[in-house]
Scaffold this motif. Sequence first.
Motif, PDB file in Angstrom:
ATOM      1  N   ASN A   1      59.806  33.622  47.053  1.00 10.80           N
ATOM      2  CA  ASN A   1      58.374  33.722  46.815  1.00 10.80           C
ATOM      3  C   ASN A   1      57.785  32.327  46.661  1.00 10.80           C
ATOM      4  O   ASN A   1      58.217  31.553  45.819  1.00 10.80           O
ATOM      5  N   PHE A   2      56.803  32.009  47.515  1.00 12.14           N
ATOM      6  CA  PHE A   2      56.039  30.765  47.394  1.00 12.14           C
ATOM      7  C   PHE A   2      54.839  31.071  46.504  1.00 12.14           C
ATOM      8  O   PHE A   2      54.118  32.043  46.753  1.00 12.14           O
ATOM      9  N   TRP A   3      54.601  30.247  45.498  1.00 11.71           N
ATOM     10  CA  TRP A   3      53.542  30.492  44.524  1.00 11.71           C
ATOM     11  C   TRP A   3      53.020  29.160  44.000  1.00 11.71           C
ATOM     12  O   TRP A   3      53.554  28.106  44.313  1.00 11.71           O
ATOM     13  N   ALA A   4      51.971  29.226  43.190  1.00 13.37           N
ATOM     14  CA  ALA A   4      51.423  28.032  42.541  1.00 13.37           C
ATOM     15  C   ALA A   4      50.660  28.450  41.291  1.00 13.37           C
ATOM     16  O   ALA A   4      50.091  29.547  41.240  1.00 13.37           O
ATOM     17  N   SER A   5      50.634  27.576  40.317  1.00 13.94           N
ATOM     18  CA  SER A   5      49.931  27.881  39.066  1.00 13.94           C
ATOM     19  C   SER A   5      48.424  27.979  39.278  1.00 13.94           C
ATOM     20  O   SER A   5      47.743  28.693  38.552  1.00 13.94           O
ATOM     21  N   TRP A   6      47.892  27.277  40.277  1.00 17.65           N
ATOM     22  CA  TRP A   6      46.456  27.267  40.545  1.00 17.65           C
ATOM     23  C   TRP A   6      46.022  28.468  41.393  1.00 17.65           C
ATOM     24  O   TRP A   6      44.846  28.640  41.673  1.00 17.65           O
ATOM     25  N   CYS A   7      46.956  29.309  41.768  1.00 17.03           N
ATOM     26  CA  CYS A   7      46.710  30.441  42.670  1.00 17.03           C
ATOM     27  C   CYS A   7      46.429  31.710  41.863  1.00 17.03           C
ATOM     28  O   CYS A   7      47.326  32.259  41.219  1.00 17.03           O
ATOM     29  N   VAL A   8      45.193  32.186  41.906  1.00 13.57           N
ATOM     30  CA  VAL A   8      44.813  33.390  41.152  1.00 13.57           C
ATOM     31  C   VAL A   8      45.582  34.626  41.638  1.00 13.57           C
ATOM     32  O   VAL A   8      46.081  35.397  40.812  1.00 13.57           O
ATOM     33  N   PRO A   9      45.735  34.858  42.947  1.00 14.18           N
ATOM     34  CA  PRO A   9      46.536  36.011  43.381  1.00 14.18           C
ATOM     35  C   PRO A   9      48.001  35.930  42.940  1.00 14.18           C
ATOM     36  O   PRO A   9      48.638  36.963  42.734  1.00 14.18           O
ATOM     37  N   CYS A  10      48.521  34.717  42.773  1.00 12.93           N
ATOM     38  CA  CYS A  10      49.901  34.564  42.288  1.00 12.93           C
ATOM     39  C   CYS A  10      50.024  35.114  40.873  1.00 12.93           C
ATOM     40  O   CYS A  10      51.014  35.756  40.514  1.00 12.93           O
ATOM     41  N   ARG A  11      49.019  34.867  40.080  1.00 11.03           N
ATOM     42  CA  ARG A  11      48.986  35.383  38.709  1.00 11.03           C
ATOM     43  C   ARG A  11      48.925  36.916  38.738  1.00 11.03           C
ATOM     44  O   ARG A  11      49.614  37.585  37.970  1.00 11.03           O
ATOM     45  N   ALA A  12      48.136  37.467  39.652  1.00 14.53           N
ATOM     46  CA  ALA A  12      47.977  38.916  39.734  1.00 14.53           C
ATOM     47  C   ALA A  12      49.268  39.607  40.177  1.00 14.53           C
ATOM     48  O   ALA A  12      49.579  40.707  39.713  1.00 14.53           O
TER      49      ALA A  12
ATOM     50  N   ALA B   1      57.480  26.655  43.970  1.00 17.06           N
ATOM     51  CA  ALA B   1      56.134  26.263  43.553  1.00 17.06           C
ATOM     52  C   ALA B   1      55.584  25.324  44.624  1.00 17.06           C
ATOM     53  O   ALA B   1      56.137  24.261  44.879  1.00 17.06           O
ATOM     54  N   TYR B   2      54.495  25.739  45.250  1.00 20.01           N
ATOM     55  CA  TYR B   2      53.952  25.055  46.411  1.00 20.01           C
ATOM     56  C   TYR B   2      52.846  24.081  46.019  1.00 20.01           C
ATOM     57  O   TYR B   2      51.821  24.496  45.460  1.00 20.01           O
ATOM     58  N   LYS B   3      53.082  22.798  46.283  1.00 19.34           N
ATOM     59  CA  LYS B   3      52.091  21.747  46.022  1.00 19.34           C
ATOM     60  C   LYS B   3      51.473  21.878  44.628  1.00 19.34           C
ATOM     61  O   LYS B   3      50.258  21.883  44.470  1.00 19.34           O
ATOM     62  N   ASP B   4      52.329  21.999  43.656  1.00 17.13           N
ATOM     63  CA  ASP B   4      51.888  22.211  42.279  1.00 17.13           C
ATOM     64  C   ASP B   4      52.475  21.120  41.394  1.00 17.13           C
ATOM     65  O   ASP B   4      53.525  20.566  41.697  1.00 17.13           O
TER      66      ASP B   4
ATOM     67  N   ALA C   1      54.323  20.186  35.416  1.00 16.31           N
ATOM     68  CA  ALA C   1      53.880  20.659  34.098  1.00 16.31           C
ATOM     69  C   ALA C   1      53.088  21.952  34.226  1.00 16.31           C
ATOM     70  O   ALA C   1      53.244  22.871  33.410  1.00 16.31           O
ATOM     71  N   ASP C   2      52.245  22.055  35.256  1.00 16.68           N
ATOM     72  CA  ASP C   2      51.440  23.269  35.452  1.00 16.68           C
ATOM     73  C   ASP C   2      52.320  24.460  35.840  1.00 16.68           C
ATOM     74  O   ASP C   2      52.120  25.574  35.359  1.00 16.68           O
ATOM     75  N   SER C   3      53.300  24.224  36.717  1.00 20.52           N
ATOM     76  CA  SER C   3      54.218  25.295  37.122  1.00 20.52           C
ATOM     77  C   SER C   3      55.016  25.806  35.932  1.00 20.52           C
ATOM     78  O   SER C   3      55.166  27.017  35.733  1.00 20.52           O
ATOM     79  N   LEU C   4      55.528  24.880  35.133  1.00 20.39           N
ATOM     80  CA  LEU C   4      56.317  25.273  33.968  1.00 20.39           C
ATOM     81  C   LEU C   4      55.466  25.998  32.931  1.00 20.39           C
ATOM     82  O   LEU C   4      55.918  26.971  32.309  1.00 20.39           O
TER      83      LEU C   4
END
Length: 177
Positions: free
Chosen positions: A71-82, A100-103, A106-109
Motif C-alpha cells: 500500500n502506497f500512502w502518505a500522512s498528507w493524504c485524506v483518503p489514506c486516512r479514510a 510512505a510516498y513523498k512524505d 516525522a509526519d509518517s510516523l
Amino acid sequence: MKTVLLFGVPLVFAAFAGLLLAGLAEREESGDALPSALVGQAAPEMNLTPLGDLPALDRAALERPGPKLVNFWASWCVPCRAEHPLLEGLSEEAPLYGIAYKDKQADSLAFLAELGNPFDAASTDDTGRTGIEWGLYGVPETFVLDGDGTIVLRHAGPLTPEIVEREILPALEAAGG
C-alpha cells in the motif's frame, strides 16, 4: 448576439462537462478506469528509505511465499486516512507492506502513531522514484502480489468495504491466500 453568448457558451460548456462526467462514470463502472501494465509482471525494483525504526520493506519480503499487499500512502493524504481502518482488517488476511510516498519521516510516523500501524514492514519513497517504477497515479494505491512477487491486482484510489470484498479479497485468494 448577446443572447447567444449569454446562454450559448454556458450551455456548450455544460454539455461538454456532462459528456466528460458520463465517460468517467462509464470507465469506473467497467472496472478499467486506471489499468496497470504491471499486472502479471514481477514487482518493480524499490529504492526506499527505512521509516524510523520500523521493519524495512525489501525485495525479499515481496518474494516470500503466499499472497501479500503493498500500500502506497502518505500522512498528507485524506483518503489514506479514510481507508486506514480497512488496511488494519486486511493485515489479518495477508502480510501488508506500506510505502510512505513523498512524505516526511516525522509526519509518517505521527500518522501511524495516531491511527495504528497495520504494516508488517514500512519504508518511505522520499524521491518518488519507486512510485514511478510501480506506475503510481497518486496515493493511496494498493497492490496484491502472489508468492513469487508478481503483481496480481492494482487498485488506484482509496479502498472501501465494497472494493475490498469485490476486488482485494478475491485477488488475495487467486494469489494463493
